[in-house]
Enzyme design. Sequence first.
Site: not given
Length: 394
Positions: A115, A129, A227, A231, A244, A333
């Site tokens: 990440y 958030r 997700q 998660y 993937t 990403t």
Amino acid sequence: MPEHRPRELSEGDPFGAATLPYGVFTTPDAPDHPRVGVRYGDFVLDAAAAAAAHGSAHAALLDQPTLNPLLAAGRPVWQAVRAEVRGWLTGPHFHPLAEVTLRLPFEVADYVDFYASEHHATNVGRIFRPDGEALTPNWKHLPIGYHGRAGTIVVSGTDVVRPQGQRKTPADATPVFGPSVRLDIEAEVGFVVGTPAPENTPVGLDDFREHVFGVCLVNDWSARDIQAWEYVPLGPFLGKSFATSVSAWITPLDAFDDARTAPPERTHPLLPYLDDADSEPGGIDLRIEVRINGETVARPPFAAMYWTAAQQLAHMTVNGASLRTGDFFASGTVSGPEPDQRGCLLELTEGKGPYLADGDEVTLTAWAPGPDGARIGLGEVTGRIVPARGTTTP
């Protein structure tokens, strides 16, 4: 019969002599004989046949159904084979790319997904958030990652079946089961481990080249609705493990020497095992393009990644975890600071959608600057969404 390649590639071809990525292929006359090939323009060099014809000491490593024996041989052999391949480019043993079948190029051992883009993490944090901090407190101190599912890594061109699972929106009293309705892409860059490392032997930043064989493009598909429900508190699971997609071609790490670049300025002091201030530049200036049904939707810049692949590998092994030949890790990403540089639909649409529909085809391509103005190409990653099995289209 194999054909001779064209003597001159078109100007700017990203698969010239400076690139030479490795893959595994079969031909119509020998569908049960997968072997190692090297891409050169729109042709594939039968590296196994060329090695045998030239009496190469590495012929046995190339007449294999996966790249793993070559990966395990180590960097001195990788460099020797690459030098030999350059000498085989004027001979026969070429097949037109359009006439071969490409296979998953290596047997995947373990898979770790990171990440590592500050822009992606910030954008996603703001979506999820809106009233809190975009980045979690640990983000600037370590490259966050998780173990993915190696068994569902598939080669480019493989259809992606829409996943099913539980999902629950804030308006739902209880979860429902069915096909994902928020299916997304994640444009990423992957790194293939060759030389293993035993347990309790962390791989330092300066040993990165000794262990990583090459680089490829990755589309780490994501079912955002599945997700989001699953998660907390342990992280991604069914929303990520269904597929993937990776390129059929692995471009050697050494091909990117001219594309090396310093990562963005670090805003927090790093612990010694991650501090790359005195190491070679860890970033790679890859220019990625994302197309959906032929339309370009984003151009994410890999040079903008906050955490480098060397730092990711160092963090993966600092706790004593071993490395195996065929281990694979991806960047997470790739996103840049501009709206058209975001590497997933979640960011591109600011969480509103639309997401992928059945029949949509996604293609990732990329290149990096090479020596003397050449371009270094990464093999494309393409996948088409097909309906969830046993259900109607959501």
